[in-house]
Enzyme design. Structure first.
Site, PDB file in Angstrom:
ATOM      1  N   TYR A 140      35.482  47.552  66.670  1.00  0.00           N
ATOM      2  CA  TYR A 140      35.264  48.385  67.861  1.00  0.00           C
ATOM      3  C   TYR A 140      33.869  49.005  67.916  1.00  0.00           C
ATOM      4  O   TYR A 140      33.532  49.702  68.875  1.00  0.00           O
ATOM      5  CB  TYR A 140      36.346  49.463  67.962  1.00  0.00           C
ATOM      6  CG  TYR A 140      37.676  48.949  68.515  1.00  0.00           C
ATOM      7  CD1 TYR A 140      37.827  47.612  68.910  1.00  0.00           C
ATOM      8  CD2 TYR A 140      38.763  49.789  68.641  1.00  0.00           C
ATOM      9  CE1 TYR A 140      39.033  47.140  69.400  1.00  0.00           C
ATOM     10  CE2 TYR A 140      39.986  49.340  69.147  1.00  0.00           C
ATOM     11  CZ  TYR A 140      40.104  48.000  69.532  1.00  0.00           C
ATOM     12  OH  TYR A 140      41.301  47.538  70.024  1.00  0.00           O
ATOM     13  N   ASN A 182      45.462  47.720  67.710  1.00  0.00           N
ATOM     14  CA  ASN A 182      45.164  47.608  69.145  1.00  0.00           C
ATOM     15  C   ASN A 182      46.443  47.967  69.890  1.00  0.00           C
ATOM     16  O   ASN A 182      47.493  48.177  69.287  1.00  0.00           O
ATOM     17  CB  ASN A 182      44.679  46.192  69.503  1.00  0.00           C
ATOM     18  CG  ASN A 182      45.717  45.141  69.199  1.00  0.00           C
ATOM     19  OD1 ASN A 182      46.833  45.177  69.723  1.00  0.00           O
ATOM     20  ND2 ASN A 182      45.389  44.238  68.296  1.00  0.00           N
ATOM     21  N   GLY A 239      40.509  42.659  60.771  1.00  0.00           N
ATOM     22  CA  GLY A 239      40.152  43.855  59.999  1.00  0.00           C
ATOM     23  C   GLY A 239      41.311  44.466  59.225  1.00  0.00           C
ATOM     24  O   GLY A 239      42.164  43.765  58.668  1.00  0.00           O
ATOM     25  N   VAL A 240      41.334  45.799  59.243  1.00  0.00           N
ATOM     26  CA  VAL A 240      42.383  46.483  58.460  1.00  0.00           C
ATOM     27  C   VAL A 240      43.763  46.238  59.083  1.00  0.00           C
ATOM     28  O   VAL A 240      44.773  46.150  58.380  1.00  0.00           O
ATOM     29  CB  VAL A 240      42.079  48.003  58.354  1.00  0.00           C
ATOM     30  CG1 VAL A 240      42.207  48.717  59.695  1.00  0.00           C
ATOM     31  CG2 VAL A 240      42.957  48.661  57.292  1.00  0.00           C
ATOM     32  N   ASP A 241      43.808  46.037  60.381  1.00  0.00           N
ATOM     33  CA  ASP A 241      45.075  45.711  61.078  1.00  0.00           C
ATOM     34  C   ASP A 241      45.644  44.427  60.490  1.00  0.00           C
ATOM     35  O   ASP A 241      46.839  44.345  60.148  1.00  0.00           O
ATOM     36  CB  ASP A 241      44.758  45.536  62.571  1.00  0.00           C
ATOM     37  CG  ASP A 241      45.994  45.595  63.464  1.00  0.00           C
ATOM     38  OD1 ASP A 241      45.867  45.283  64.659  1.00  0.00           O
ATOM     39  OD2 ASP A 241      47.083  45.942  62.964  1.00  0.00           O
ATOM     40  N   ILE A 256      43.078  49.489  51.568  1.00  0.00           N
ATOM     41  CA  ILE A 256      44.068  50.531  51.921  1.00  0.00           C
ATOM     42  C   ILE A 256      45.480  50.076  51.584  1.00  0.00           C
ATOM     43  O   ILE A 256      46.347  50.910  51.279  1.00  0.00           O
ATOM     44  CB  ILE A 256      43.933  50.906  53.411  1.00  0.00           C
ATOM     45  CG1 ILE A 256      44.574  52.278  53.696  1.00  0.00           C
ATOM     46  CG2 ILE A 256      44.502  49.822  54.324  1.00  0.00           C
ATOM     47  CD1 ILE A 256      44.246  52.827  55.072  1.00  0.00           C
TER      48      ILE A 256
HETATM   49  N1  APR Z   1      41.241  48.472  53.654  1.00  0.00           N
HETATM   50  C1  APR Z   1      40.496  49.514  54.080  1.00  0.00           C
HETATM   51  N2  APR Z   1      39.588  49.431  55.078  1.00  0.00           N
HETATM   52  C2  APR Z   1      39.424  48.218  55.657  1.00  0.00           C
HETATM   53  C3  APR Z   1      40.179  47.078  55.273  1.00  0.00           C
HETATM   54  C4  APR Z   1      41.113  47.249  54.220  1.00  0.00           C
HETATM   55  N3  APR Z   1      41.882  46.231  53.774  1.00  0.00           N
HETATM   56  N4  APR Z   1      39.784  46.028  56.064  1.00  0.00           N
HETATM   57  C5  APR Z   1      38.825  46.494  56.892  1.00  0.00           C
HETATM   58  N5  APR Z   1      38.597  47.802  56.647  1.00  0.00           N
HETATM   59  C6  APR Z   1      37.653  48.714  57.302  1.00  0.00           C
HETATM   60  C7  APR Z   1      36.468  48.093  57.998  1.00  0.00           C
HETATM   61  O1  APR Z   1      35.454  47.778  57.064  1.00  0.00           O
HETATM   62  C8  APR Z   1      36.063  49.247  58.926  1.00  0.00           C
HETATM   63  O2  APR Z   1      35.287  50.192  58.208  1.00  0.00           O
HETATM   64  O3  APR Z   1      38.356  49.363  58.358  1.00  0.00           O
HETATM   65  C9  APR Z   1      37.407  49.921  59.271  1.00  0.00           C
HETATM   66  C10 APR Z   1      37.899  49.652  60.698  1.00  0.00           C
HETATM   67  O4  APR Z   1      37.501  48.342  61.088  1.00  0.00           O
HETATM   68  P1  APR Z   1      38.498  47.369  61.915  1.00  0.00           P
HETATM   69  O5  APR Z   1      39.622  46.983  61.041  1.00  0.00           O
HETATM   70  O6  APR Z   1      37.654  46.286  62.498  1.00  0.00           O
HETATM   71  O7  APR Z   1      39.102  48.299  63.045  1.00  0.00           O
HETATM   72  P2  APR Z   1      38.445  48.853  64.405  1.00  0.00           P
HETATM   73  O8  APR Z   1      36.976  48.871  64.365  1.00  0.00           O
HETATM   74  O9  APR Z   1      39.196  50.111  64.676  1.00  0.00           O
HETATM   75  O10 APR Z   1      38.853  47.734  65.472  1.00  0.00           O
HETATM   76  C11 APR Z   1      40.231  47.626  65.806  1.00  0.00           C
HETATM   77  O11 APR Z   1      40.249  45.280  65.434  1.00  0.00           O
HETATM   78  O12 APR Z   1      41.598  44.213  63.953  1.00  0.00           O
HETATM   79  C12 APR Z   1      41.454  44.534  65.283  1.00  0.00           C
HETATM   80  O13 APR Z   1      43.690  44.689  66.116  1.00  0.00           O
HETATM   81  C13 APR Z   1      42.538  45.445  65.774  1.00  0.00           C
HETATM   82  O14 APR Z   1      41.864  45.237  68.052  1.00  0.00           O
HETATM   83  C14 APR Z   1      41.861  46.097  66.931  1.00  0.00           C
HETATM   84  C15 APR Z   1      40.440  46.278  66.436  1.00  0.00           C
END
Ligand code: APR
Length: 170
Positions: free
Chosen positions: A123, A24, A32-34, A11
């Site tokens: 999550y 979060n 992850g994406v964060d 992304i």
């Molecule tokens: N680009 C696009 N999508 C991504 C990327 C990226 N660079 N990195 C990860 N993803 C996807 C993951 O594969 C998943 O499908 O983003 C989606 C959401 O996954 P997470 O990032 O783990 O987010 P979430 O499940 O909402 O959990 C949020 O995780 O990172 C921590 O601080 C965040 O506590 C919060 C929790």
């Protein structure tokens, strides 16, 4: 007419006005994406997020994109629900993430917005159910956004999102 498309990739590399971050409540980064968005945007993002925190699940907060610019101008941070089996209002909270993020995009005049698959990673939200909730919520929202990208980080996620888009076709 708002177009909703599925794309596969990172992304942080997309040419869009705003990216939505699956954050979060602290808005100061994570995995992850964060983690990817904070790494690309630089340390100013966490400082800006801290000033707007806490962000309750289902709500959205907008910050500049800092080092993600000039490709991306805004980061819309939203906090998805942690999956507990579907009995604690998770679907309603997830739908709110998409609605509130789209409203936040309208508030800054974004024409193109990219969403990750919110809550389907750390999550634990089942990808199929999350995709259906996302598409239904986005299709029910009046918005000035012209193009919405649903970003799949891998092929399996791309197939799930594409199927949810097709299933919702009139
Ligand atoms: N680009 C696009 N999508 C991504 C990327 C990226 N660079 N990195 C990860 N993803 C996807 C993951 O594969 C998943 O499908 O983003 C989606 C959401 O996954 P997470 O990032 O783990 O987010 P979430 O499940 O909402 O959990 C949020 O995780 O990172 C921590 O601080 C965040 O506590 C919060 C929790």
């Amino acid at each position: 007419m708002t177009r909703i498309e599925v794309v596969q990739g990172d992304i942080t590399q997309l040419q869009v006005d705003a990216v939505v971050n699956a954050a979060n409540q602290s808005l100061t980064g994570g995995g992850g994406v964060d983690g990817a968005i904070h790494r690309a945007a630089g340390p100013r993002l966490a400082a800006a997020g801290r000033a707007l925190a806490p962000c309750p699940p289902g709500e959205a907060r907008t910050t500049p994109a800092f080092d993600l610019a000039p490709r991306i101008r805004h980061v819309i941070h939203t906090v998805g629900p942690v999956w507990h089996g579907g009995t604690r209002g998770e679907a309603a909270t997830l739908a709110s993430c998409y609605r509130e993020s789209l409203a936040a995009a309208d508030a800054v005049g974004a024409h193109t917005v990219a969403f990750p698959a919110i809550s389907t990673g750390i999550y634990g939200y089942p990808a199929h159910e999350a995709a259906r909730t996302a598409v239904t919520a986005l299709r029910s929202c009046p918005t000035a956004v012209e193009r919405i990208l649903l970003v799949a980080f891998d092929e399996a996620a791309r197939e799930v999102l594409a199927a949810a888009l097709e299933a919702g076709e009139d």
